[in-house]
Design a protein around this motif. Sequence first.
Motif, mmCIF file in Angstrom:
data_model
loop_
_atom_site.group_PDB
_atom_site.id
_atom_site.type_symbol
_atom_site.label_atom_id
_atom_site.label_comp_id
_atom_site.label_asym_id
_atom_site.label_seq_id
_atom_site.Cartn_x
_atom_site.Cartn_y
_atom_site.Cartn_z
ATOM 1 N N ALA A 188 76.894 4.543 -96.546
ATOM 2 C CA ALA A 188 77.075 3.131 -96.213
ATOM 3 C C ALA A 188 77.908 2.964 -94.945
ATOM 4 O O ALA A 188 77.962 1.872 -94.371
ATOM 5 N N TYR A 189 78.564 4.035 -94.501
ATOM 6 C CA TYR A 189 79.388 4.006 -93.301
ATOM 7 C C TYR A 189 78.590 4.466 -92.086
ATOM 8 O O TYR A 189 77.731 5.347 -92.183
ATOM 9 N N ILE A 190 78.888 3.862 -90.934
ATOM 10 C CA ILE A 190 78.340 4.301 -89.661
ATOM 11 C C ILE A 190 79.441 5.029 -88.897
ATOM 12 O O ILE A 190 80.565 4.535 -88.798
ATOM 13 N N GLY A 191 79.135 6.201 -88.391
ATOM 14 C CA GLY A 191 80.109 6.985 -87.655
ATOM 15 C C GLY A 191 80.043 6.703 -86.167
ATOM 16 O O GLY A 191 78.952 6.645 -85.597
ATOM 17 N N ILE A 192 81.206 6.534 -85.542
ATOM 18 C CA ILE A 192 81.275 6.278 -84.104
ATOM 19 C C ILE A 192 82.218 7.307 -83.492
ATOM 20 O O ILE A 192 83.415 7.315 -83.781
ATOM 21 N N GLY A 193 81.672 8.175 -82.658
ATOM 22 C CA GLY A 193 82.457 9.223 -82.013
ATOM 23 C C GLY A 193 82.740 8.866 -80.567
ATOM 24 O O GLY A 193 81.803 8.664 -79.778
ATOM 25 N N LEU A 194 84.017 8.800 -80.199
ATOM 26 C CA LEU A 194 84.437 8.375 -78.868
ATOM 27 C C LEU A 194 84.910 9.565 -78.042
ATOM 28 O O LEU A 194 85.868 10.235 -78.415
ATOM 29 N N SER A 195 84.266 9.798 -76.912
ATOM 30 C CA SER A 195 84.755 10.798 -75.975
ATOM 31 C C SER A 195 86.010 10.279 -75.280
ATOM 32 O O SER A 195 86.270 9.077 -75.251
ATOM 33 N N GLU A 196 86.771 11.179 -74.710
ATOM 34 C CA GLU A 196 87.986 10.773 -74.007
ATOM 35 C C GLU A 196 87.654 9.910 -72.789
ATOM 36 O O GLU A 196 86.613 10.096 -72.153
ATOM 37 N N GLU A 197 88.532 8.949 -72.499
ATOM 38 C CA GLU A 197 88.394 7.989 -71.401
ATOM 39 C C GLU A 197 87.212 7.046 -71.596
ATOM 40 O O GLU A 197 86.832 6.318 -70.674
ATOM 41 N N THR A 198 86.631 7.081 -72.772
ATOM 42 C CA THR A 198 85.471 6.250 -73.095
ATOM 43 C C THR A 198 85.756 5.533 -74.406
ATOM 44 O O THR A 198 86.406 6.086 -75.295
ATOM 45 N N GLY A 199 85.283 4.314 -74.516
ATOM 46 C CA GLY A 199 85.589 3.568 -75.727
ATOM 47 C C GLY A 199 84.575 2.488 -76.031
ATOM 48 O O GLY A 199 83.500 2.425 -75.423
ATOM 49 N N ILE A 200 84.942 1.648 -76.983
ATOM 50 C CA ILE A 200 84.058 0.589 -77.441
ATOM 51 C C ILE A 200 84.825 -0.722 -77.550
ATOM 52 O O ILE A 200 86.025 -0.740 -77.770
ATOM 53 N N ILE A 201 84.095 -1.808 -77.373
ATOM 54 C CA ILE A 201 84.565 -3.144 -77.704
ATOM 55 C C ILE A 201 83.695 -3.619 -78.861
ATOM 56 O O ILE A 201 82.469 -3.615 -78.748
ATOM 57 N N ILE A 202 84.312 -4.002 -79.966
ATOM 58 C CA ILE A 202 83.555 -4.526 -81.108
ATOM 59 C C ILE A 202 83.754 -6.033 -81.148
ATOM 60 O O ILE A 202 84.871 -6.518 -81.346
ATOM 61 N N LYS A 203 82.674 -6.766 -80.923
ATOM 62 C CA LYS A 203 82.705 -8.219 -80.891
ATOM 63 C C LYS A 203 82.087 -8.784 -82.166
ATOM 64 O O LYS A 203 81.082 -8.269 -82.658
ATOM 65 N N GLU A 204 82.703 -9.835 -82.700
ATOM 66 C CA GLU A 204 82.213 -10.529 -83.898
ATOM 67 C C GLU A 204 82.122 -9.594 -85.103
ATOM 68 O O GLU A 204 81.354 -9.841 -86.033
ATOM 69 N N GLY A 205 82.882 -8.500 -85.081
ATOM 70 C CA GLY A 205 82.851 -7.546 -86.175
ATOM 71 C C GLY A 205 81.532 -6.821 -86.327
ATOM 72 O O GLY A 205 81.265 -6.210 -87.364
ATOM 73 N N ASP A 206 80.708 -6.831 -85.249
ATOM 74 C CA ASP A 206 79.351 -6.311 -85.381
ATOM 75 C C ASP A 206 78.843 -5.598 -84.129
ATOM 76 O O ASP A 206 78.300 -4.505 -84.215
ATOM 77 N N GLN A 207 79.002 -6.191 -82.965
ATOM 78 C CA GLN A 207 78.375 -5.685 -81.749
ATOM 79 C C GLN A 207 79.283 -4.676 -81.051
ATOM 80 O O GLN A 207 80.361 -5.022 -80.584
ATOM 81 N N VAL A 208 78.840 -3.429 -81.002
ATOM 82 C CA VAL A 208 79.617 -2.325 -80.438
ATOM 83 C C VAL A 208 79.130 -2.059 -79.022
ATOM 84 O O VAL A 208 78.020 -1.570 -78.823
ATOM 85 N N GLU A 209 79.958 -2.391 -78.025
ATOM 86 C CA GLU A 209 79.603 -2.180 -76.626
ATOM 87 C C GLU A 209 80.491 -1.094 -76.024
ATOM 88 O O GLU A 209 81.661 -0.964 -76.391
ATOM 89 N N VAL A 210 79.946 -0.344 -75.092
ATOM 90 C CA VAL A 210 80.612 0.833 -74.538
ATOM 91 C C VAL A 210 81.280 0.507 -73.206
ATOM 92 O O VAL A 210 80.739 -0.237 -72.396
ATOM 93 N N PHE A 211 82.460 1.087 -72.978
ATOM 94 C CA PHE A 211 83.073 1.056 -71.646
ATOM 95 C C PHE A 211 83.562 2.456 -71.308
ATOM 96 O O PHE A 211 83.785 3.284 -72.189
ATOM 97 N N GLY A 212 83.719 2.713 -70.019
ATOM 98 C CA GLY A 212 84.181 4.024 -69.577
ATOM 99 C C GLY A 212 83.034 4.906 -69.125
ATOM 100 O O GLY A 212 81.861 4.560 -69.263
ATOM 101 N N PRO A 213 83.364 6.100 -68.606
ATOM 102 C CA PRO A 213 82.367 6.958 -67.965
ATOM 103 C C PRO A 213 81.591 7.878 -68.904
ATOM 104 O O PRO A 213 80.618 8.505 -68.480
ATOM 105 N N GLY A 214 82.015 8.002 -70.150
ATOM 106 C CA GLY A 214 81.425 9.001 -71.044
ATOM 107 C C GLY A 214 80.421 8.452 -72.030
ATOM 108 O O GLY A 214 79.840 7.378 -71.849
ATOM 109 N N VAL A 215 80.247 9.197 -73.110
ATOM 110 C CA VAL A 215 79.219 8.908 -74.108
ATOM 111 C C VAL A 215 79.865 8.589 -75.450
ATOM 112 O O VAL A 215 80.835 9.223 -75.856
#
Length: 275
Positions: A188-215
């Motif tokens: 039931a869980y979704i896994g989100i793996g963040l590389s260094e210098e790279t991250g996510i913005i989670i909007k409305e508790g649902d939409q996961v958007e990426v920022f930074g140079p990595g994956v």
Amino acid sequence: MEPVKGKLIALGGGDDDGLIKLIRSEICAVTSHIEVIATAASTPEESGMAYKEAFEEMGCHSVHFMHIDETNPADKPEYLQRIAKADVIFFTGGDQVRLAKFLNGTALLDSMHRRYRTDDIIIAGTSAGAAIMSDRMIYNGYGHYSLIKGEMKTTEGCSFIKNIFIDTHFAERGRFGRLAHAVAHDPAYIGIGLSEETGIIIKEGDQVEVFGPGVVTVIDGGGIKFSNIPLVADNEPIAVENLKMHLLVHGYRYCLREHLFQSLAQEVSKSVVNG
């Protein structure tokens, strides 16, 4: 997952200048009230003051350090008053289990939860400060041992969002196995793996958007057809069928409710055409 007004911003660790600049651009006003919580750090006062200075160098005029540990309880009246008017709450890196230990069960965390649901507030963190954002977090599992039943462990996080695992230093420390194991154990869980210098913005508790140079790696167990995890004993390797993976970079997002991978450019094109 209920829609919320606040945003979560999580970085995978490493150089966090990009995260501080992003927060500065997201909050816009230099008068915004920022609270730094460095409880996870091995030297919290030093770390807290360093981040305070970093935000001030970006032009922010109202930055404060909140010292919470064995001798400084979270529920000080002063801290509750400061969280009630904060525009940004920033968690540093370090030991995520320690950070969750001193926040869980407190009125201060309850206040943060209410603000996140109802107000346009930013909850941000790097490394450990990112890992604590969900209701569960991974705190063990290394190398090939992470795919052995019993080696990967999870514990309670700070529950700003539910049903996801956020793992940090993901590519750099070879953490694919433990995130895959965590999702296979709890599909039931979704896994989100963040590389260094790279991250996510989670909007409305649902939409996961990426920022930074990595994956950013997303592991989704919603389509699992078979797993031997309930069948084998501890210290045995796990087998899983149809575990799905996505790789996201800047310009893409993942919708948690719909289990949907999207290009932001396509969304912009649709809105222009429909407009």
